[in-house]
Motif scaffolding. Structure first.
Motif, PDB file in Angstrom:
ATOM      1  N   LYS A 142       0.796  -1.236   0.000  1.00  0.00           N
ATOM      2  CA  LYS A 142       0.000   0.000   0.000  1.00  0.00           C
ATOM      3  C   LYS A 142       0.830   1.289   0.000  1.00  0.00           C
ATOM      4  O   LYS A 142       0.656   2.143  -0.865  1.00  0.00           O
ATOM      5  N   ALA A 143       1.730   1.417   0.984  1.00  0.00           N
ATOM      6  CA  ALA A 143       2.515   2.658   1.068  1.00  0.00           C
ATOM      7  C   ALA A 143       3.376   2.827  -0.191  1.00  0.00           C
ATOM      8  O   ALA A 143       3.487   3.929  -0.741  1.00  0.00           O
ATOM      9  N   ASN A 144       3.989   1.729  -0.640  1.00  0.00           N
ATOM     10  CA  ASN A 144       4.835   1.804  -1.840  1.00  0.00           C
ATOM     11  C   ASN A 144       4.025   2.247  -3.050  1.00  0.00           C
ATOM     12  O   ASN A 144       4.486   3.040  -3.873  1.00  0.00           O
ATOM     13  N   LEU A 145       2.807   1.707  -3.156  1.00  0.00           N
ATOM     14  CA  LEU A 145       1.984   2.014  -4.322  1.00  0.00           C
ATOM     15  C   LEU A 145       1.549   3.484  -4.310  1.00  0.00           C
ATOM     16  O   LEU A 145       1.584   4.161  -5.342  1.00  0.00           O
ATOM     17  N   ILE A 146       1.172   3.977  -3.148  1.00  0.00           N
ATOM     18  CA  ILE A 146       0.778   5.392  -3.048  1.00  0.00           C
ATOM     19  C   ILE A 146       1.948   6.294  -3.427  1.00  0.00           C
ATOM     20  O   ILE A 146       1.799   7.244  -4.197  1.00  0.00           O
ATOM     21  N   ASN A 147       3.134   5.988  -2.895  1.00  0.00           N
ATOM     22  CA  ASN A 147       4.314   6.798  -3.239  1.00  0.00           C
ATOM     23  C   ASN A 147       4.669   6.673  -4.716  1.00  0.00           C
ATOM     24  O   ASN A 147       5.037   7.650  -5.370  1.00  0.00           O
ATOM     25  N   ALA A 148       4.550   5.454  -5.250  1.00  0.00           N
ATOM     26  CA  ALA A 148       4.857   5.249  -6.670  1.00  0.00           C
ATOM     27  C   ALA A 148       3.911   6.063  -7.549  1.00  0.00           C
ATOM     28  O   ALA A 148       4.326   6.643  -8.566  1.00  0.00           O
ATOM     29  N   LEU A 149       2.660   6.138  -7.146  1.00  0.00           N
ATOM     30  CA  LEU A 149       1.686   6.918  -7.919  1.00  0.00           C
ATOM     31  C   LEU A 149       2.025   8.398  -7.883  1.00  0.00           C
ATOM     32  O   LEU A 149       1.923   9.099  -8.885  1.00  0.00           O
ATOM     33  N   GLN A 150       2.431   8.877  -6.717  1.00  0.00           N
ATOM     34  CA  GLN A 150       2.802  10.285  -6.612  1.00  0.00           C
ATOM     35  C   GLN A 150       3.991  10.585  -7.516  1.00  0.00           C
ATOM     36  O   GLN A 150       4.070  11.647  -8.137  1.00  0.00           O
TER      37      GLN A 150
END
Lengths: 335, 225
Positions: A142-150
């Protein structure tokens, strides 16, 4: 006038486990799992319009070159439609996949960010894993995906990897030795962004405009690997060469001994390109038998050779392309 | 100058320093800008109270009182904004939502500046001057407490569902701001409303908790597990 929302392509090749609780139920196993999986992360839809593309599920076998070429074609075809791309991938082969993509996507003008979950889909809750999960909370995606999207929305136009609090250039990255949120690391200049408060893009994340985007998805997978220690004998390499690979990479732990052995034992008219990969920066590359690679990671060397062999079979052109900084994969001097 | 004012000046200087560091670390990030603004306003708040306590002139004291009430109001405004976007957005920010957050703050500024509407008589005392607050002070109090409560609600909600690096970020931010907010509101918002203006020098001192936690997070924490 309101700013239009960014459109991000989300390419799925595993690595989607959200948490250690019922790890096989918190991941994308089939295409139909994407919508419920995304609905468990409503933050993502706030950031951008996400268009998922399913290639592999969590329980499918580890992706290989065919999947990566398919991924590259999908991204190339949709390059004009999307503002950036996020790729979720099984972590074991993520480094190779991202290296392959970095060579396929020439003159990239949009961010392509790899990320994933460190939790396997069939997590068995042994005493050891329970201890690990208690200590290292947050190994899910989750955290990785949110940061990757940003990053995909406003980050550097490169193929990169986002884990923990670091964004690193994919073809200069290596896996960290111990369990960590930051699964991957890279030389300082290849760290493209860090997160302490917000996301800070590094000065080294250069936005170089080199020309029109080009997709070059040809690879030759017939590359053999050999690992040479100090007392290795040449018979093993001769056996490998009998299999007629398109190229050979030798990982050498004693460059001088390996080089001497090859010069003495290999025929002078050998047509198969041989690379020696070493971590030693002090190497002499001046010979016609083989090429010494000391300024790239092993994964980048392997995928680059496969890619180069897909572009040409001419030994001189192969050598030149291996020396050329095709996708910012070469370390700067002193790193 | 009494020791309490000296402490307030030191607190103010430390907050200005931290605000600069946060801003300069990433001047393009809305997160750094908004949290840096929170800390900057905490510095102005502390400085304003120190100058209010120090002066012997009623008119100057009135202006400093207005400055520190506006600064405290801005703390709540920027904190709410920060909580919406840190470490990722809680919702899509539209112009209408920005106005919805801005308008109560603008109303609060108006009531601060209307003579005798919120800030009544200024009494010059040694060592500490005092303000007689009017009944409309409750509007200011409700504004501040509501904005801070909503801000903490957003942060705590995100913390409850967060993982990994986001959990670490939110943990430090909540630890850094919760205690400072509680004690700041107690000594500088609630007690004055109950008639006790003598302890307003204490509230800003608790921003040192924020200073300590954020300094550790920015400079010593490995941002890893």
């Amino acid at each position: 006038m309101p700013t239009p929302r960014k459109k991000i392509g989300l390419v799925i090749l595993g690595g989607t486990v959200l948490s250690e609780e019922s790890s096989d139920k918190n991941a994308v196993i089939t295409k139909n799992d994407i919508k419920p999986w995304l609905s468990r992360m409503p933050e993502i839809n706030i950031m951008a319009d996400i268009e998922p593309v399913f290639i592999l599920g969590e329980k499918d076998k580890e992706p290989g070159l065919n999947h990566w070429i398919k991924m590259g074609k999908i991204i190339a075809d949709k390059m004009d439609e999307y503002d950036g791309f996020v790729v979720t991938h099984h972590v074991h082969s993520l480094l190779q996949a991202s290296c392959a993509l970095s060579f396929m996507l020439g003159n990239l003008s949009k961010p392509v960010v790899f990320t994933g979950s460190q939790i396997p889909p069939n997590l068995s809750k042994t005493r050891t894993t329970r201890k690990i999960l208690k200590k290292y909370k947050g190994l899910g995606i989750k955290a990785n995906l949110i940061n990757a999207l940003q990053i995909a929305i406003q980050g550097p136009s490169e193929v990169s990897i986002m884990f923990g609090n670091k964004l690193v250039r994919a073809n200069q990255a290596h896996v960290t030795k111990s369990l960590s949120l930051n699964l991957f690391n890279a030389p300082t200049r290849a760290v493209l962004a860090t997160i302490d408060f917000g996301i800070k893009i590094s000065e080294s994340a250069r936005q170089i405009k080199r020309g029109a985007f080009k997709f070059k998805g040809l690879f030759d997978d017939n590359v053999s690997l050999a690992n040479f220690y100090a007392d290795q004998n040449i018979e093993f390499l001769k056996w490998v060469l009998e299999k007629k690979p398109s190229g050979v990479i030798i990982q050498s732990h004693d460059l001088d001994t390996t080089a001497e052995l090859l010069k003495k034992s290999l025929p002078k008219n050998l047509s198969t390109p041989i690379l020696i990969h070493t971590d030693t920066p002090f190497s002499d590359n001046d010979n016609s038998y083989f090429q010494i690679i000391s300024n790239m990671t092993f994964e980048a060397t392997l995928l680059k050779l496969k890619w180069v062999l897909g572009q040409t079979k001419n030994r001189k052109q192969i050598a030149n392309l291996m020396r050329e900084n095709v996708a910012l994969e070469l370390f700067e001097e002193g790193e | 100058m009494d020791i309490k004012n000296i402490i307030l000046f030191i607190v103010s200087a430390l907050n200005f320093t931290l605000a600069s560091i946060i801003y300069l670390k990433n001047p393009k990030s809305g997160i750094n800008i908004s949290f840096g603004s929170v800390i900057l306003c905490a510095g102005i708040w502390s400085l304003g109270i120190a100058m209010f306590r120090y002066t012997n002139d009623v008119n100057i004291a009135l202006w400093w009182a207005r400055i520190y009430y506006i600064a405290a109001g801005l703390i709540a405004f920027f904190f709410l904004f920060f909580s919406i976007i840190f470490p990722y957005k809680s919702f899509i920010i539209t112009k209408a939502k920005v106005f919805a957050i801005l308008i109560p703050f603008l109303l609060v500024i108006i009531i601060i500046f209307i003579p005798d509407f919120m800030i009544g008589e200024i009494t010059i005392n040694t060592p500490s001057n005092e303000v007689t607050l009017q009944s409309t002070y409750v509007i200011y109090t409700m504004y501040f407490l509501t904005y801070m409560a909503i801000g903490f609600f957003f942060l705590i909600t995100k913390y409850a569902s967060s993982q990994g690096i986001h959990r670490i970020q939110l943990q430090y931010t909540l630890k850094a701001t919760a205690a400072a907010t509680f004690f700041g509101a107690t000594f500088n918002l609630i007690l004055p409303m109950l008639g006790n203006y003598k302890l307003i020098w204490l509230g800003p001192d608790f921003t040192l908790i924020t200073f300590a936690y954020m300094s550790y997070y920015l400079f010593f924490h490995k941002h890893n597990i």
